[in-house]
Write an enzyme that holds these catalytic residues in place. Sequence first.
Site, mmCIF file in Angstrom:
data_model
loop_
_atom_site.group_PDB
_atom_site.id
_atom_site.type_symbol
_atom_site.label_atom_id
_atom_site.label_comp_id
_atom_site.label_asym_id
_atom_site.label_seq_id
_atom_site.Cartn_x
_atom_site.Cartn_y
_atom_site.Cartn_z
ATOM 1 N N GLU A 69 0.889 -1.171 0.000
ATOM 2 C CA GLU A 69 0.000 0.000 0.000
ATOM 3 C C GLU A 69 0.916 1.207 0.000
ATOM 4 O O GLU A 69 1.670 1.422 0.950
ATOM 5 C CB GLU A 69 -0.914 -0.044 1.228
ATOM 6 N N CYS A 120 -1.911 8.266 4.459
ATOM 7 C CA CYS A 120 -1.926 7.815 3.065
ATOM 8 C C CYS A 120 -3.174 8.299 2.341
ATOM 9 O O CYS A 120 -3.213 8.315 1.105
ATOM 10 C CB CYS A 120 -1.821 6.294 2.990
#
Length: 502
Positions: free
Chosen positions: A265, A302
């Site tokens: 990720e 993120c």
Amino acid sequence: MHNSGKSLVAGQWLGGDEQGCFYSFFPASNGLGDQPIYAVTPAQVTAAGEAADEAFKQYRQTSAKQRAEFLVCIGEQIMELGDELLNVTHLETGLPMARLQGERSRTVNQLKAFADGLLKPLYEPIEESAQPERLPLPKPATRLSSLPLGPVAVFGASNFPYAFSTLGGDTASALSAGCPVIVKGHPAHPLTSEMMAMAMEKAIKLCHMPVAVFSLLQSNNPSISHALVGHPLVKAVGFTGSYQVASQLQQTIYQREEVIPFYGELGSINPQIVLPEKVQQDGPELAQQLCQALLMGNGQFCTSPGLWIVPSPGTEFVHSARDFLQQQGSDSVLTPGIANSYVCAVEALAINSHLKDLASSKVQQDFHVPARLFQLNAADFIKNKQLHQEIFGPCALIVTYDDQNELLSLVNSLSGQLTASIHGTNSELASAAELVENLRYKVGRLIFNQMPTGVEVCASMNHGGPYPASTDVRSTSVGLMAMQRFLRPICYQNLPVELSDI
């Protein structure tokens, strides 16, 4: 409770290489801790992999109920660490105590959610009966089930010291699947990682699990990370971090005899699309909400909103965002490396002739980084692919578009994203089918009239997206479906009744 700076390798606390020790960095004071962290040796990485493989033979035979009890116990042991854990993590990250308390709760609840998922699984084995009378050939009885892959390497994240690190989502989902875990602790918070490993050690003993079902490797040497993903007994990798590091680790994996799954990720710019009626109706308020979302975690999420796409000229929206941000204070970031990368990226934006330097927050300490806001038009943004890259920190671009066609062109120019939001009135959303159709092929999660920050841990969540947001568009690193990453299908054909409980 005293930190030792050691690694937990197959049930033993080992000191590693004393010549290769490093120290925690304390962002709020811009200084180093005094506890040496001893980097593991390559031989200890090898030992951890071999021990995990042996533990796998026992752990994979545990029942769903046993693994569920284990996960709950891990959460209980995290809470037993009490305020000392929070205090240590606060020193190592500079994150507010309220944020750490919330993230700790999320981490414990995440473990409980996977425990519940084991007891009430989303999917049952698929069974089909035999059809001996079928022509031209009879059909055999088949059952489709799954098996755990084997030892999983997990890389802790810098920005979430609990939820995406030592005992975070990758560890929880791998353990749920029946896989032992070897964690490469993030060097930004090694003392926190050690304390979490202490909690895991207690849970292993209380639940009578194999001691090598979990290991923690401490190091700030990249070669150790490559040794871990290159270990022939490691069968999958869970990673949260930068595109650059992920690419390097993938190259090591490609050189293995057996190329294994790498679930990375990697972050994104999380575009926020504001439609014309919405900006007229709620422009100033929405601008301030986006600023507040940008400042959460000082832009080190993120899912931080790094691209705000608004109708031209967007004057009131732009002025509101500018004025709000200029009144905010600055803050530290997690590591000196992050600070340096952020400053370099922002300086590059500031000298770009196509960008207008809109706003900077007030710098309160010389080692702080200010929040920054820039503006340009859609045509220039589309042409410059460098502007499509994530800047990890509190920086955002406002991009103005002239009409629907230019907006669609901008969306089509985007690379893969973890999230995107569409902010519009009810009537605008009702007629946004073409925009939604184009945008949903760019993202892993499409949000309407909400900020992207915050990821709910639930069965229906997807935290991933098309490359480069993640390395496998079919997977999620959050939610109960994350366990599927560490399972493989197996079909049993003509299975005897005597073996039906496998």
